[in-house]
Design a protein around this motif. Structure first.
Motif, mmCIF file in Angstrom:
data_model
loop_
_atom_site.group_PDB
_atom_site.id
_atom_site.type_symbol
_atom_site.label_atom_id
_atom_site.label_comp_id
_atom_site.label_asym_id
_atom_site.label_seq_id
_atom_site.Cartn_x
_atom_site.Cartn_y
_atom_site.Cartn_z
ATOM 1 N N PRO A 30 80.984 59.903 54.991
ATOM 2 C CA PRO A 30 80.379 59.167 56.097
ATOM 3 C C PRO A 30 78.922 59.577 56.310
ATOM 4 C CG PRO A 30 81.678 60.990 56.948
ATOM 5 C CD PRO A 30 81.863 60.991 55.458
ATOM 6 N N THR A 31 78.079 58.620 56.660
ATOM 7 C CA THR A 31 76.767 58.943 57.209
ATOM 8 C C THR A 31 76.686 58.178 58.530
ATOM 9 O OG1 THR A 31 75.286 57.161 56.493
ATOM 10 C CG2 THR A 31 75.852 58.844 54.831
ATOM 11 N N GLU A 32 75.639 58.397 59.301
ATOM 12 C CA GLU A 32 75.525 57.698 60.580
ATOM 13 C C GLU A 32 75.245 56.203 60.388
ATOM 14 O OE1 GLU A 32 73.460 59.529 59.085
ATOM 15 O OE2 GLU A 32 71.391 59.428 59.795
ATOM 16 N N VAL A 34 76.043 53.983 57.132
ATOM 17 C CA VAL A 34 77.215 53.404 56.466
ATOM 18 C C VAL A 34 77.800 54.510 55.578
ATOM 19 C CG1 VAL A 34 76.196 51.063 56.447
ATOM 20 C CG2 VAL A 34 75.899 52.542 54.441
ATOM 21 N N TYR A 35 78.976 54.275 55.015
ATOM 22 C CA TYR A 35 79.548 55.269 54.095
ATOM 23 C C TYR A 35 78.826 55.223 52.754
ATOM 24 C CZ TYR A 35 83.464 56.857 56.957
ATOM 25 O OH TYR A 35 84.215 57.449 57.932
ATOM 26 N N GLY A 36 78.626 56.384 52.159
ATOM 27 C CA GLY A 36 77.973 56.463 50.862
ATOM 28 C C GLY A 36 78.966 56.858 49.777
ATOM 29 N N LEU A 37 78.633 56.494 48.540
ATOM 30 C CA LEU A 37 79.433 56.912 47.386
ATOM 31 C C LEU A 37 78.594 57.944 46.642
ATOM 32 C CD1 LEU A 37 82.020 56.383 45.704
ATOM 33 C CD2 LEU A 37 80.712 54.664 44.436
ATOM 34 N N THR A 126 58.935 56.858 41.326
ATOM 35 C CA THR A 126 59.120 57.229 42.732
ATOM 36 C C THR A 126 60.576 57.604 42.985
ATOM 37 O OG1 THR A 126 59.540 54.914 43.256
ATOM 38 C CG2 THR A 126 57.287 55.714 43.578
ATOM 39 N N VAL A 127 60.802 58.327 44.096
ATOM 40 C CA VAL A 127 62.165 58.690 44.465
ATOM 41 C C VAL A 127 62.348 58.482 45.969
ATOM 42 C CG1 VAL A 127 61.601 61.161 44.750
ATOM 43 C CG2 VAL A 127 63.964 60.466 44.320
ATOM 44 N N ALA A 128 63.509 57.933 46.336
ATOM 45 C CA ALA A 128 63.833 57.712 47.750
ATOM 46 C C ALA A 128 64.693 58.870 48.241
ATOM 47 C CB ALA A 128 64.581 56.388 47.916
ATOM 48 N N ILE A 129 64.343 59.397 49.430
ATOM 49 C CA ILE A 129 65.052 60.567 49.946
ATOM 50 C C ILE A 129 65.393 60.375 51.413
ATOM 51 C CG2 ILE A 129 64.905 63.072 50.362
ATOM 52 C CD1 ILE A 129 63.290 63.347 47.940
ATOM 53 N N ARG A 130 66.592 60.857 51.772
ATOM 54 C CA ARG A 130 66.892 60.885 53.207
ATOM 55 C C ARG A 130 67.811 62.043 53.533
ATOM 56 N NH1 ARG A 130 70.455 58.470 56.962
ATOM 57 N NH2 ARG A 130 72.452 57.708 56.161
ATOM 58 N N ALA A 131 67.729 62.518 54.772
ATOM 59 C CA ALA A 131 68.611 63.567 55.277
ATOM 60 C C ALA A 131 69.485 62.929 56.351
ATOM 61 C CB ALA A 131 67.801 64.719 55.861
ATOM 62 N N LEU A 205 60.069 48.852 53.546
ATOM 63 C CA LEU A 205 60.785 48.174 52.474
ATOM 64 C C LEU A 205 62.104 47.580 52.964
ATOM 65 C CD1 LEU A 205 60.374 50.544 49.372
ATOM 66 C CD2 LEU A 205 58.999 48.573 50.035
ATOM 67 N N ARG A 206 62.712 48.226 53.959
ATOM 68 C CA ARG A 206 63.982 47.697 54.493
ATOM 69 C C ARG A 206 64.027 48.018 55.983
ATOM 70 N NH1 ARG A 206 69.578 49.932 51.936
ATOM 71 N NH2 ARG A 206 69.025 51.800 53.126
ATOM 72 N N PRO A 207 64.141 46.990 56.848
ATOM 73 C CA PRO A 207 64.203 47.268 58.282
ATOM 74 C C PRO A 207 65.544 47.880 58.661
ATOM 75 C CG PRO A 207 64.496 44.912 57.892
ATOM 76 C CD PRO A 207 64.262 45.546 56.543
HETATM 77 O O1 TXA Z 1 71.719 54.152 55.000
HETATM 78 C C1 TXA Z 1 71.564 54.246 53.779
HETATM 79 O O2 TXA Z 1 70.447 54.320 53.256
HETATM 80 C C2 TXA Z 1 72.837 54.283 52.926
HETATM 81 C C3 TXA Z 1 73.579 55.595 53.201
HETATM 82 C C4 TXA Z 1 74.792 55.764 52.321
HETATM 83 O O3 TXA Z 1 72.675 56.672 53.071
HETATM 84 N N1 TXA Z 1 72.523 54.165 51.550
HETATM 85 C C5 TXA Z 1 72.116 53.003 51.003
HETATM 86 O O4 TXA Z 1 71.990 53.073 49.623
HETATM 87 O O5 TXA Z 1 71.904 52.003 51.646
HETATM 88 P P1 TXA Z 1 71.878 51.760 48.717
HETATM 89 O O6 TXA Z 1 71.857 52.265 47.314
HETATM 90 O O7 TXA Z 1 72.950 50.811 49.079
HETATM 91 O O8 TXA Z 1 70.478 51.238 49.079
HETATM 92 C C6 TXA Z 1 69.370 52.048 48.751
HETATM 93 C C7 TXA Z 1 68.148 51.228 48.686
HETATM 94 C C8 TXA Z 1 68.259 50.282 47.529
HETATM 95 O O9 TXA Z 1 67.981 48.994 48.012
HETATM 96 C C9 TXA Z 1 67.222 50.798 46.571
HETATM 97 O O10 TXA Z 1 66.620 49.764 45.826
HETATM 98 C C10 TXA Z 1 66.230 51.508 47.479
HETATM 99 O O11 TXA Z 1 67.042 52.092 48.450
HETATM 100 N N2 TXA Z 1 65.500 52.524 46.727
HETATM 101 C C11 TXA Z 1 66.006 53.622 46.150
HETATM 102 N N3 TXA Z 1 65.053 54.289 45.478
HETATM 103 C C12 TXA Z 1 63.903 53.594 45.646
HETATM 104 C C13 TXA Z 1 62.560 53.755 45.186
HETATM 105 N N4 TXA Z 1 62.210 54.755 44.408
HETATM 106 N N5 TXA Z 1 61.654 52.842 45.555
HETATM 107 C C14 TXA Z 1 62.004 51.801 46.354
HETATM 108 N N6 TXA Z 1 63.266 51.597 46.812
HETATM 109 C C15 TXA Z 1 64.194 52.460 46.454
#
Ligand code: TXA
Ligand code: MG
Length: 364
Positions: A30-32, A34-37, A126-131, A205-207
């Motif tokens: 679980p995260t706050e 949605v659920y992650g895999l 690039t890399v996407a990161i979250r806590a 990138l995503r609201p």
């Molecule tokens: O709330 C969330 O972010 C959830 C929970 C589980 O943490 N995770 C999530 O992951 O929504 P996912 O894989 O369903 O969506 C991640 C989004 C994707 O649309 C992906 O393209 C974008 O993050 N993303 C990941 N790395 C990226 C990068 N280097 N540059 C731009 N977008 C990126």
């Protein structure tokens, strides 16, 4: 975690999950939002398995989830050593955003450290990161002592799961999938994503729940919408955000939005439908009233008129309605205002991708 039937995980269960990740296995958690895999962000085979299980194209990058540093003193939480192994340069703005919003539902995109696997970035620089803030996610990450990649725990293009039972139903065929149960997700839609990799302009990138307005008021940082930067930043063909495909988060029942008082207009696209239409109605409106149609039977479903509450229940409602065998589901268009941007975005994509898979919509 109490009261709502959620399960308190014992240390033993978390330890088993950590071992599963170390062994290259997948763990849903679980995260706050949605659920992650989840999978070990340093294990290319485990990452490949995520793409296979989700049915996700391998050029769609994943988010790395990290544990927050120990906070014996709130003012001195030091994120730099946490991020250093993943990120090439950490700007002042990045640190401000992190201090203000982590742990929490905000994902930041950075230029990546060279050690970050191409398998998880879709080959991008690039890399996407979250806590994440959820206590079970934090406990898992702290004990794992490493990065965990975790897309939402749903099949590609489907509605994200907001409960452990949703994850189970998405992956019914994977009998041995380990799922940590943390109850219902509070935020209910995926994290806000901000791209910091291009230098001067943070880009939305995503609201999500955290809006540019809130970011500005807490940090003084201006976040740009891609449309505001249209001329500055050129588009690339790479699908950087898989959620940015027009069809996403889609139920199999046809779903449309109606403008205030215009339910009948939304129905005109479906002349053959005479019954089994679910119409979501704001809890602030009395009912559809005169808006009904003499020959179509509507069933009203009340939805919250507060944006955060609406978001927290959106995927739950879409999943439930999708199971109930309606011919058509109608949702009211969210009102103007950035606090509604996250749900408006998800609803639009859900509408576009909805309906029986034989429909002409592109669901990829
Ligand atoms: O709330 C969330 O972010 C959830 C929970 C589980 O943490 N995770 C999530 O992951 O929504 P996912 O894989 O369903 O969506 C991640 C989004 C994707 O649309 C992906 O393209 C974008 O993050 N993303 C990941 N790395 C990226 C990068 N280097 N540059 C731009 N977008 C990126
Ligand atoms: Mg997703």
């Amino acid at each position: 975690m109490s009261g709502d039937g959620s399960v308190l995980h014992t240390t033993a269960v978390i330890k088993e999950a950590v071992q599963t990740l170390r062994d290259g296995g997948l763990v849903a958690f679980p995260t706050e939002t949605v659920y992650g895999l989840g999978a070990d962000a340093k294990n290319p085979e485990a990452i490949k398995q995520i793409f296979t299980v989700k049915g996700r194209p391998s050029n769609h990058p994943l988010i790395v989830h990290l544990a927050a540093p120990d906070k014996f003193d709130e003012a001195q939480v030091d994120w730099v050593p946490v991020l250093a192994p993943w990120v090439r340069d950490l700007s002042e703005d990045a640190l401000k955003l992190i201090q203000a919003f982590w742990p929490g539902p905000l994902t930041l995109v950075f230029k990546k450290d060279k050690s970050v696997l191409n398998e998880l970035t879709g080959g991008q620089d690039t890399v996407a990161i979250r806590a994440p803030a959820h206590p079970i996610a934090q406990e898992l990450l702290r004990r794992f002592k490493g990065g965990v990649v975790a897309p939402s725990a749903n099949r590609f293009g489907k509605v994200s799961p907001t409960s452990a039972a949703d994850v189970r139903s998405e992956f019914e065929d994977i009998l041995d999938l380990m799922i940590l149960d943390g109850g219902d997700c509070e935020v209910g839609i995926e994290s806000t994503i901000i791209d910091l990799s291009s230098g001067d302009h943070p880009i939305l990138l995503r609201p999500g729940l955290i809006t540019p307005g809130e970011i500005f008021s807490k940090t003084g940082i201006k976040v740009y919408l891609p449309s505001e930067l249209g001329s500055i930043k050129q588009n690339s063909d790479t699908p950087r955000v898989s959620g940015s495909l027009r069809a996403h988060y889609a139920p199999t029942t046809s779903l449309r939005m109606y403008a205030p008082g215009r339910v009948l207009d939304a129905l005109s696209e479906f002349p053959d439908i005479k019954s089994r239409v679910a119409v979501a109605v704001w809890d602030s409106d009395s009912s559809l009233g005169e808006d009904g149609h003499p020959s179509v039977h509507f069933e009203e479903v009340i939805v919250p008129s507060d944006s955060a509450t609406f978001a927290s229940r959106l995927y739950r409602s879409l999943r439930d309605l999708d199971q109930q065998g309606w011919d058509l589901i109608l949702y009211p268009e969210p009102p103007a205002g950035e606090e509604w941007d996250g749900v408006r975005d998800r609803l639009q994509r859900a509408c576009f991708g909805s309906g029986p898979s034989s429909s002409s919509h592109d669901k990829s």
